[in-house]
Each structure stands twice: as C-alpha cells, then as structure tokens.
Design a protein around this motif. Structure first.
Motif: not given
Length: 256
Positions: A50-68
């Motif tokens: 997604l970031e590669a497809d829309f590099p000017e607009h998309v900003h990524l987080m990383t983390g583990l969601h509590p339900t996972s």
C-alpha cells in the motif's frame, strides 16, 4: 483544505475489489494524508505494498493489535514488530492496547504486550496509538506505570466519558474522533466541544465504524467528511478551520 485520516485500514480485504477507486474518492474529497495502523504480521506485506502504491499519501505504523495477542504466538509477533522497527522508519507504534470485548482470558498477556510496545515506542521516540474496548481502567493502569515525558500519542476511536477524556489527555494523548461522534446515542457529542480542538485528531477506522448516514455499511476514508461536518456543528467553526487544526495536530503527533 487538507484533511487527515489518522486511522484507516486501507489494506483491509474489504477494499480488495476497489481499493484504488476508494482512495481516489478520498483524495478528491481533500483527504490526502492516511495513517495506517497495524494488526499483526499477516498484514505486513499488504501494508508495505500500500505504501509503495501511494508513497505520497500513506504513512505506516507497526504494532500488535490486542485481539491478535494469543498465548502461543504473541511473543513471535512482538519480535516481528521489533525487527520491523530496527529495519525501517514507521510513524507510530499502533494500534496497541487492551480489548476485553472479544476475550477477557488474555488480559494479562495483553497488558504485557501493551507495556512492551510502549517501551519500544519510547526507544524509537515514536507515538503510540491506543486501542481500547471495554478496558478504560486497564488501559489507564498501564499508562500510569509508563507515564513519562516521552509517552505520547493518540487514544484511537475515543468513546469514553468526559472524565475519561480528561484522564486520557493527562497522558499526553490526543483523542481520535471518528464516526461514533455522528451516532444518535454515541455520547461523546454531548461534551466534545468542552475539549480544546488542539487535543483532537480525525479518523475513520475504515472499513469499520461508518458515520451516519452510512452506518452499517463499509466505511471509507472519504466519509471522514461527515465527521468533519459534525465537529463543525459542535464547535461552531468552519469545517476548513477544523481540518487545518486537526491536521496540524496530527503533524505534531506523527512528526511529519
């Protein structure tokens, strides 16, 4: 007018049939900044694409969601988050927190994973993005133990009381306001205008929590306009001004 969606799962399979068109609808509505929360390692590849497809607009987080957070996999998942943070830049650690709606038996390891990821955020001088469902007391308990000048972030999808809002702000959190503010019985519309706009950011949580009049349908980032319109009504302020203030707030949090 620039509008920022601080929380949207654009990589969700709910958008597999029309992702590009859906993002283009948002861009046409002046929603040009998308902040993408993580869930677990199974979505990492899709997020990077997604970031590669829309590099000017998309900003990524990383983390583990509590339900996972599962007994047999959560340590490996946390190692995955650590490896990603060591490898490249992210704008936040999120979404992380505690969810007692789906499973109360994992509370202790959810707390452990939450604390661990707060420490990672501090290590990398990043904000956290908090997921809280049926768990305000438990979230605040963890934040108390980790409170410091380098703890800051966003209380995603805030749905609590005025008192809980003030307590969240005391931990250097902004309040993420989305579709719930438009619900007839959502509750937060009763007091939100008592909170200074400097503490507010906008979000959709798409494909979830569609605002009125789209409630019950798939949410998308363009629908943040309905959230913006509701805040304009509550604060008695032009929508463009609210968009400007909340976008500036997001820049403070994400350092962009």
């Amino acid at each position: 007018m620039i509008i920022t969606d601080t929380h949207t799962h654009l990589y969700s399979d709910a958008f597999d049939e029309d992702r590009k068109a859906m993002i283009e609808r948002a861009l046409a509505a002046n929603v040009t900044r998308f902040f993408i929360p993580a869930i677990d390692s199974t979505y990492t590849e899709a997020m990077l694409q997604l970031e590669a497809d829309f590099p000017e607009h998309v900003h990524l987080m990383t983390g583990l969601h509590p339900t996972s957070v599962k007994e047999d996999t959560y340590k490996d998942e946390l190692h995955h988050v650590e490896a990603l943070l060591a490898k490249r830049k992210f704008v936040a650690v999120g979404e992380i927190g505690i969810d007692l709606y789906w499973d109360q038996t994992t509370l202790e390891i959810q707390k452990e994973a939450f604390k661990h990821q707060i420490k990672l955020a501090k290590q990398y001088q990043l904000p956290i993005v908090i997921h809280c469902r049926d768990a305000f007391d438990e979230i605040f308990e963890v934040l108390e133990t980790e409170q410091s000048n380098d703890l800051f972030g966003i209380f995603h999808c805030f749905t609590g009381t005025f008192e809980q809002a003030k307590r969240a702000l005391s931990f250097n959190m902004k309040l993420g306001i989305g579709g719930v503010v438009t619900f007839k019985n959502g509750g937060i519309d009763k007091f939100l205008n008592e909170i200074d706009l400097k503490h507010i950011v906008l979000e959709t949580d798409s494909p979830y929590l569609s605002p009125t009049p789209y409630r019950g349908k798939r949410n998308e980032s363009a629908y943040i306009i309905k959230v913006l319109e509701k805040l304009s009504e509550l604060y008695q302020m032009p929508a463009a001004q609210i968009a400007e203030i909340t976008t500036e707030n997001s820049k403070v949090i994400f350092k962009l």
